[in-house]
Structures are given as C-alpha cells and as structure tokens.
Write an enzyme that holds these catalytic residues in place. Structure first.
Site, PDB file in Angstrom:
ATOM      1  N   ASP A 114       1.421  -2.479  -3.948  1.00 57.13           N
ATOM      2  CA  ASP A 114       1.674  -3.835  -3.432  1.00 57.13           C
ATOM      3  C   ASP A 114       2.898  -4.550  -4.030  1.00 57.13           C
ATOM      4  O   ASP A 114       2.816  -5.738  -4.371  1.00 57.13           O
ATOM      5  CB  ASP A 114       0.418  -4.712  -3.619  1.00 57.13           C
ATOM      6  CG  ASP A 114      -0.792  -4.216  -2.829  1.00 57.13           C
ATOM      7  OD1 ASP A 114      -0.689  -3.174  -2.151  1.00 57.13           O
ATOM      8  OD2 ASP A 114      -1.849  -4.872  -2.905  1.00 57.13           O
TER       9      ASP A 114
ATOM     10  N   LYS B 283      -3.568  -1.576   3.802  1.00 53.22           N
ATOM     11  CA  LYS B 283      -4.974  -1.892   3.547  1.00 53.22           C
ATOM     12  C   LYS B 283      -5.212  -3.374   3.744  1.00 53.22           C
ATOM     13  O   LYS B 283      -4.288  -4.174   3.607  1.00 53.22           O
ATOM     14  CB  LYS B 283      -5.348  -1.481   2.117  1.00 53.22           C
ATOM     15  CG  LYS B 283      -4.504  -2.205   1.092  1.00 53.22           C
ATOM     16  CD  LYS B 283      -4.694  -1.678  -0.301  1.00 53.22           C
ATOM     17  CE  LYS B 283      -3.828  -2.423  -1.275  1.00 53.22           C
ATOM     18  NZ  LYS B 283      -4.098  -3.869  -1.380  1.00 53.22           N
TER      19      LYS B 283
ATOM     20  N   CYS C  88      -5.646  -5.392  -7.325  1.00 54.56           N
ATOM     21  CA  CYS C  88      -5.448  -4.144  -6.570  1.00 54.56           C
ATOM     22  C   CYS C  88      -5.191  -2.935  -7.461  1.00 54.56           C
ATOM     23  O   CYS C  88      -5.638  -1.831  -7.140  1.00 54.56           O
ATOM     24  CB  CYS C  88      -4.364  -4.338  -5.526  1.00 54.56           C
ATOM     25  SG  CYS C  88      -4.942  -5.459  -4.219  1.00 54.56           S
TER      26      CYS C  88
HETATM   27  C1  VGL Z   1      -3.990  -8.566  -4.224  1.00 55.95           C
HETATM   28  C2  VGL Z   1      -5.161 -10.523  -4.130  1.00 55.95           C
HETATM   29  C3  VGL Z   1      -5.233 -10.452  -2.755  1.00 55.95           C
HETATM   30  C4  VGL Z   1      -3.302  -7.550  -5.067  1.00 55.95           C
HETATM   31  C5  VGL Z   1      -4.054  -8.469  -2.842  1.00 55.95           C
HETATM   32  O1  VGL Z   1      -2.392  -6.840  -4.561  1.00 55.95           O
HETATM   33  O2  VGL Z   1      -3.653  -7.438  -6.279  1.00 55.95           O
HETATM   34  N1  VGL Z   1      -4.570  -9.586  -4.857  1.00 55.95           N
HETATM   35  N2  VGL Z   1      -4.672  -9.420  -2.119  1.00 55.95           N
END
Ligand code: VGL
Ligand code: ZN
Length: 199
Positions: A9, A107, A152
């Site tokens: 991410d 995802k 994540c």
């Molecule tokens: C994430 C919160 C919401 C992350 C993704 O990548 O850690 N955190 N969506």
C-alpha cells in the site's frame, strides 16, 4: 529458497498530503526501490475501495473517522474516505518504482468488508488469491515493507506466517498509524505469529 518482496500500500493517500496520511510514509520509498533487485519476485498491493465503502466513517450516520464499530466479521476502525478505485489517491506514490512489479494485488474492493491483509479479507476467510500465486511460483520466503505497519502490514505478515511462509518485516521500511497503542500490539501479534522483525 525463492523469495518475494511484498510492498504493501505505498499509495498517495497513505503518504503526506493524502486522505489517510501516515507520518513519514514517503520516507521509506528510496530504501524499497533500492532493495528490489535482491528478490525473485516483486508484489505490490493496492488498497482499492468503492465509493461509500463500509470502512469509511462517512458511510455511517453520526460516526467520525477513527471510531470503532462492530461489523458482522468483527470490530472495524472507521477511516476517512481513502483509496477510491481509479482515483489519484489510490495510485502508487510517484517515486515508487512500480514498473518493477511482477504482480499487483488489489484488496478492499468488496463494499461490505474491509481487507487489511494481502491474503484474506477481514473475515479472515475470503482469499484474495495471493497465496495461490506465491505457491504456484514456489515462493517460500517473504520480506514485507510498506504502509501501515500496524494495519495492512501486520495483517498481511500474520496471515502469511500462519499459512507457513517464512516472513520478515523490515520495520525501518514501514511506517505506522499508531492509534491507541496499535503499533505495540501489532508488533506483539507479529512476534507471536512467528514473524521476524528486523530494522
Ligand atoms: C490501511 C487503514 C485502512 C493500510 C488501509 O494500508 O494499513 N489502513 N486501509
Ligand atoms: Zn483501506
């Protein structure tokens, strides 16, 4: 031993100026780019939500970001709207060498369920397909980096260890959100699951 670098991410919305900015989220990118040559496979993950996703506080009347609610699959932190599919916020950060990716796994696209982990949605049952991809390529050893350490990255690392992969998280190439002690509990959960934490 066949190894993969799993880059979680590293998207505009998780970097400074983004909708769910992680402090210093962009400071890990140079190190991540520099280590790509040390792996047999490079996997990028991308948080990829629909408008009105159920993990957004804006989808729940009277709720504010960072409040906790109970969903059918368990407790869920509510987030600011972020990583809407196809938006600039959902794009990889421009400094990340994303063209090096063998595989990009998206995802969180089911509106009814969040997906922190690269392996399973937050019901801990619905697979994303990443396990099959890695096993088909005979990959046994994973190094994980990215954002955010306590959400994540943690969920991905714990699931991977439970699936039997050899997992190392490079904490210096990750940054955390750290809500109410979430970084400390994430580190403990990763260690309990057999994930190696290295600087
Ligand atoms: C994430 C919160 C919401 C992350 C993704 O990548 O850690 N955190 N969506
Ligand atoms: Zn998300």
């Amino acid at each position: 031993m066949t190894n993969a670098l799993i880059i979680i991410d590293v998207q505009n919305d998780f970097c400074p100026g983004g909708a769910l900015a992680v402090a210093e989220g962009d400071e890990i990118i140079a190190r991540i780019n520099a280590m790509m040559g040390d792996f047999d496979a490079i996997v990028l993950t991308q948080d990829w939500h629909s408008v009105g996703h159920s993990s957004f506080a804006s989808s729940h009347a009277g709720k504010a970001p960072y409040e906790l609610i109970n969903m059918p699959y368990g407790p869920q932190v509510l987030w600011p709207d972020h990583c809407i599919k196809g938006s600039q916020g959902a794009d990889f950060h421009g400094d990340l060498n994303s063209s090096a990716a063998d595989m990009i796994i998206r995802k969180g696209y089911d509106p009814a369920i969040d997906s922190y982990s690269a392996f399973f949605e937050n019901d801990h049952k619905t697979p994303t397909g990443l396990e099959g991809y890695l096993r088909n390529r005979s990959i046994t050893t994973l190094t994980m980096v990215g954002l955010a350490t306590d959400f994540c990255v943690q969920f991905s690392a714990v699931d991977a260890a439970r699936l039997g992969f050899d997992v190392t998280v490079l904490e210096g190439a990750c940054r955390a959100i750290d809500l109410d002690g979430s970084l400390a509990s994430a580190r403990a959960a990763m260690q309990d699951a057999g994930v190696k934490l290295e600087p």
